[in-house]
Design a protein around this motif. Structure first.
Motif, mmCIF file in Angstrom:
data_model
loop_
_atom_site.group_PDB
_atom_site.id
_atom_site.type_symbol
_atom_site.label_atom_id
_atom_site.label_comp_id
_atom_site.label_asym_id
_atom_site.label_seq_id
_atom_site.Cartn_x
_atom_site.Cartn_y
_atom_site.Cartn_z
ATOM 1 N N PHE A 97 0.921 -1.212 0.015
ATOM 2 C CA PHE A 97 0.000 -0.052 -0.087
ATOM 3 C C PHE A 97 1.107 1.433 -0.051
ATOM 4 O O PHE A 97 1.607 1.277 1.095
ATOM 5 C CB PHE A 97 -1.017 0.067 0.963
ATOM 6 N N TYR A 98 0.754 2.108 -0.957
ATOM 7 C CA TYR A 98 1.571 3.218 -1.184
ATOM 8 C C TYR A 98 1.091 4.469 -0.688
ATOM 9 O O TYR A 98 -0.314 4.763 -0.985
ATOM 10 C CB TYR A 98 1.735 3.394 -2.562
ATOM 11 N N PHE A 99 1.734 5.455 0.194
ATOM 12 C CA PHE A 99 1.651 6.491 0.412
ATOM 13 C C PHE A 99 2.245 7.489 -0.750
ATOM 14 O O PHE A 99 3.421 8.007 -0.669
ATOM 15 C CB PHE A 99 2.112 7.156 1.840
ATOM 16 N N ASN A 100 1.513 7.952 -1.748
ATOM 17 C CA ASN A 100 2.004 8.448 -2.840
ATOM 18 C C ASN A 100 2.373 9.736 -3.085
ATOM 19 O O ASN A 100 3.398 10.284 -3.807
ATOM 20 C CB ASN A 100 1.483 8.032 -4.331
ATOM 21 N N GLU A 101 1.916 10.807 -2.020
ATOM 22 C CA GLU A 101 1.859 12.111 -2.414
ATOM 23 C C GLU A 101 2.723 12.764 -1.079
ATOM 24 O O GLU A 101 2.317 12.886 -0.164
ATOM 25 C CB GLU A 101 0.506 12.738 -2.334
ATOM 26 N N ILE A 102 4.063 13.100 -1.548
ATOM 27 C CA ILE A 102 4.776 13.905 -0.529
ATOM 28 C C ILE A 102 4.321 15.208 -0.433
ATOM 29 O O ILE A 102 3.732 15.970 -1.038
ATOM 30 C CB ILE A 102 6.225 13.639 -1.005
ATOM 31 N N GLN A 103 4.010 15.419 1.142
ATOM 32 C CA GLN A 103 3.851 16.805 1.509
ATOM 33 C C GLN A 103 5.021 17.797 1.823
ATOM 34 O O GLN A 103 5.038 18.723 1.739
ATOM 35 C CB GLN A 103 2.809 16.827 2.592
ATOM 36 N N SER A 104 6.089 17.228 2.739
ATOM 37 C CA SER A 104 6.963 17.968 3.140
ATOM 38 C C SER A 104 8.273 17.016 3.637
ATOM 39 O O SER A 104 8.036 16.071 3.614
ATOM 40 C CB SER A 104 6.511 18.954 4.342
ATOM 41 N N THR A 105 9.340 17.747 3.983
ATOM 42 C CA THR A 105 10.497 16.916 4.486
ATOM 43 C C THR A 105 11.198 17.716 5.595
ATOM 44 O O THR A 105 10.960 18.875 5.571
ATOM 45 C CB THR A 105 11.548 16.626 3.426
ATOM 46 N N SER A 106 11.921 16.933 6.500
ATOM 47 C CA SER A 106 12.781 17.693 7.432
ATOM 48 C C SER A 106 14.120 17.907 6.761
ATOM 49 O O SER A 106 14.532 17.697 5.603
ATOM 50 C CB SER A 106 12.761 16.597 8.507
ATOM 51 N N ASP A 107 14.789 18.776 7.606
ATOM 52 C CA ASP A 107 16.235 18.642 7.501
ATOM 53 C C ASP A 107 16.889 17.425 7.647
ATOM 54 O O ASP A 107 16.477 16.407 7.894
ATOM 55 C CB ASP A 107 16.740 19.754 8.360
ATOM 56 N N VAL A 108 18.193 17.433 7.109
ATOM 57 C CA VAL A 108 18.853 16.136 7.129
ATOM 58 C C VAL A 108 19.351 15.873 8.395
ATOM 59 O O VAL A 108 19.906 16.945 9.294
ATOM 60 C CB VAL A 108 20.184 16.348 6.075
ATOM 61 N N THR A 109 19.235 14.750 8.826
ATOM 62 C CA THR A 109 19.513 14.465 10.276
ATOM 63 C C THR A 109 20.701 13.442 10.526
ATOM 64 O O THR A 109 20.575 12.468 9.946
ATOM 65 C CB THR A 109 18.272 13.920 11.211
ATOM 66 N N ASP A 110 21.655 13.652 11.147
ATOM 67 C CA ASP A 110 22.608 12.803 11.646
ATOM 68 C C ASP A 110 22.376 11.947 12.562
ATOM 69 O O ASP A 110 21.845 12.372 13.565
ATOM 70 C CB ASP A 110 23.965 13.418 11.714
ATOM 71 N N GLY A 111 22.529 10.659 12.766
ATOM 72 C CA GLY A 111 22.390 9.592 13.850
ATOM 73 C C GLY A 111 22.872 8.283 13.660
ATOM 74 O O GLY A 111 23.245 8.075 12.478
#
Length: 706
Positions: free
Chosen positions: A275-289
């Motif tokens: 089951f796909y969630f196809n529609e991207i709405q936003s992203t975070s900043d790049v996270t190191d961990g």
């Protein structure tokens, strides 16, 4: 029979081992009136369409209607004498009115900001549907206008349009539209852009974010998928990249990207039929961990289902290394309009490799430039880092809109967790985490710590920023169109965490139970104590601590049993996570502890909890009782009908007798009549029985309808 099939279908849906993750239940709810925090409203007479332009260590720049606000992060107050006013001219507004736009639309909404030096910056605004960029310098604390330039392809016409921009090494990279109608999308940098009307590159995109990483600039967006070959159309999420030092191609390609490539982002629930969630709405900043013992750089994305389908949202994490690896893989192509999209064989890829960053792209051979223009899509999709979404939520009431990350928050056991703050389109902020991230990448432990109604219901969360200031409590800044709020990162002092068990059940790395003070406290306020590990109780993976003992399970709010919903490829979720709360108090959705005026003092009203097995049994019992009662009622009703007598009209009885009496009956006409066709039969000589050839009058035939 149909009722029995319905019962069997319901039982199979409830009892079968499904791959869909259960929705995590928030441990803590806070209503809007219970939220305490700072606010900034700007000009309250109009919708400002706030947009975060730049963040400094102690302040933020906010683009708004005809202004840029400089806001202090200490208390969300405007810094004195730091406001930049920039309105559209009367001539530009008049042209906007002629285009059929309203007065609110014919204003200047600042959308783009780029700092070109300590005292010099570039600003772009919608400028009454005629985008304009203006350079400013700061001299003696005042803003001085330097020059104006056309912002076509740099700034959207409408403040509500999905666009993104990033300023890298003195260059402004934008993804927006290049015409008034919004029908010409483009990714642009000075003198270089994507192809016009090329659906292979951009097909009705909605851009959501962008950032620079290594030698590239990445753009995240959703668009109609050209490779979707079934009936209708489908929207896919994309990540695209261009090289920072791309100078355009040779000859006729001098104003076109030679490094533009794109790939699909796969955020789905795995299974035989994902089951796909196809529609991207936003992203975070790049996270190191560190995740499962390995270091990684992740970017979290918000994905949803289409607006006309079941309301579903998810948070997926993607590794930047995986993204770069996909762009080094195979290309995808369609040979002709009737062919399927297939992988391009390696021997058909020219050298040097199309899309790669080179010192001078103007020296690339035509074969390489033509290939990357015709094959911008990669064959492989970027897979989720944890093999499945970190958080999933199905709801008819709201969808996720934004995500911000408080990265690598250390718990008392030394493990680090990424705390996700998720905004929704109805003004909520969910605090969530993956409790299995330190140990595994094959399954997740979905936990929603809190569900806080930060904004008034109906206002969408447009942006989120996690703020850590020295000497102050950390906070979360929440952006809406006409309001900015700052709320605490945790709610350890909530009445929902008044006992040891309920405090530990929050599974919040920010909170722990202080056995000395008998309070749920913020962990950071106790880290200086050498005996903190002995007096503070916390358990992130399970939400239970043996030192809490056996306490009465009196829940002052809807705090659920502290068991993380661990979802793996071959794991069954804990049954206690499938409990359903039925509230007794309709006015207070989340439970109450204070009695009303007509109730005896000391009475505590708590939610009634039923397990899935109990509800299944009740459903089956109800269906069986309904089936038996329906059968009994039908049998009784049929007997009543059979025992009753209905008088028949004389004419109807006479017609019935004529149909049933035999040829020997008195008064019977020996010349039979075909009652179906209403035609008398024929004699052996071929003539009708009532024919005038026999010199007899024509017999009257009474029509009878059967």
């Amino acid at each position: 029979m149909s009722v029995s099939l319905l019962i069997l279908a319901v039982i199979s849906l409830i009892t079968r081992n499904v791959a869909w993750p259960q929705d995590p239940i928030p441990r803590l709810h806070l209503k809007h009136r219970e939220v305490i925090g700072q606010r900034f409203l700007g000009n309250e007479s109009h919708v400002e369409h706030f947009k975060l332009l730049e963040r400094a260590p102690t302040s933020i720049l906010i683009g708004a209607r005809n202004a840029i606000y400089n806001i202090s992060l200490h208390d969300l107050t405007e810094i004195a004498d730091q406001r930049l006013q920039w309105s559209s001219t009367a001539a530009h507004r008049e042209l906007c009115y002629l285009k059929g736009r309203s007065d609110d639309e014919c204003q200047n909404y600042v959308r783009v900001f780029g700092r070109q030096g300590p005292d010099r910056f570039l600003v772009c605004g919608t400028n009454a549907y005629k985008p304009l960029c203006r350079q400013f310098t700061i001299k003696d604390g005042a803003y001085v206008k330097k020059s104006d330039t056309d912002a076509l392809g740099l700034c959207p016409y409408d403040p509500r349009h999905n666009s993104t921009a990033v300023f890298v090494e003195g260059q402004l990279y934008t993804a927006t539209v290049g015409d008034f109608s919004g029908g010409e999308p483009l990714i642009h940098r000075e003198k270089i852009r994507t192809e016009r009307s090329d659906l292979n590159q951009l097909n009705g995109p909605n851009f959501v974010s962008s950032f620079a990483y290594q030698d590239y600039v990445f753009f995240f967006y959703r668009e109609t998928a050209v490779e979707y070959m079934n009936c209708g159309k489908s929207v896919y999420s994309r990540v695209a990249r261009v090289c920072q030092h791309d100078k355009g191609g040779p000859h006729a390609f001098s104003d076109r990207w030679t490094s533009f490539l794109k790939a699909r982002l796969n955020c789905s629930v795995p299974g035989e039929y994902p089951f796909y969630f196809n529609e991207i709405q936003s992203t975070s900043d790049v996270t190191d961990g560190r995740y499962a013992g390995r270091s990684a750089r992740l970017v979290y994305g918000v994905f949803t289902t289409p607006v006309n389908s079941i309301g579903g949202s998810a948070i997926c994490a993607f590794s930047m290394d995986n993204i770069l690896e996909v762009f080094q893989g195979a290309f995808k192509e369609q040979k002709d309009i009737d062919s399927n999209w297939l992988r391009v064989l390696p021997d058909k890829v020219p050298k040097p490799r199309p899309g790669a960053c080179v010192n001078d792209s103007r020296t690339l051979p035509d074969a390489t430039v033509n290939f990357v223009k015709a094959h911008p899509l990669m064959d492989d999709a970027v897979q989720s880092y944890f093999s499945l979404p970190v958080i999933t939520k199905t709801s008819f009431n709201y969808r996720f809109t934004k995500v911000a990350v408080d990265s690598q928050v250390k718990a008392l056991d030394g493990k680090a967790y990424d705390i996700l703050y998720i905004g929704t389109d109805d003004g909520r902020v969910l605090k969530a985490l993956n409790t299995r991230a330190p140990e595994s990448r094959d399954n997740v432990g979905q936990v929603i710590v809190s569900d806080v109604q930060v904004l008034r219901f109906g206002q969408a969360v447009k942006d989120l920023v996690v703020v850590h200031l020295a000497g102050e409590a950390s906070k979360l800044v929440v952006f809406a169109d006409s309001e900015i709020r700052a709320v605490p990162l945790h709610h350890c002092d909530s009445p929902a965490a008044a006992t040891c068990r309920s405090c530990v059940a929050l599974q919040d790395p920010h909170c722990a139970w202080d056995a000395t003070a008998n309070l749920c406290v913020a962990v950071l306020t106790k880290l200086h104590d050498n005996d903190a590990d002995k007096t503070l109780f916390q358990d992130i993976p399970t939400g239970r601590h043996r030192s809490c003992g056996r306490e009465p399970e009196v829940l002052t709010k809807s705090v659920q049993p502290a068991v993380a919903s661990e979802i793996g490829r071959d794991e069954q979720p804990d049954e206690r996570e499938n409990e359903i709360i039925i509230e007794l108090d309709r006015e207070n959705q989340y439970g109450r502890t204070q009695p009303r005026a007509n109730e005896p003092q000391g009475v505590t009203v708590t939610p009634v909890v039923y397990s899935a097995q109990t509800l299944t049994g009740a459903l089956i019992g109800t269906c069986l009782c309904s089936l038996v009662a329906g059968f009994a009622f039908g049998f009784w009703f049929s007997q009543r009908l059979r025992g009753s007598s209905y008088p028949e009209p004389s004419e109807q009885r006479q017609q019935l007798n004529r149909l049933t009496e035999s040829s020997e009956s008195p008064g019977f006409n020996n010349k039979s009549i075909n009652l179906v066709l209403n035609v008398p039969p024929k004699n052996p000589n071929g003539k009708n029985a009532n024919s005038s050839a026999e010199n007899k009058p024509v017999q009257k035939v009474k029509k009878t309808y059967i």
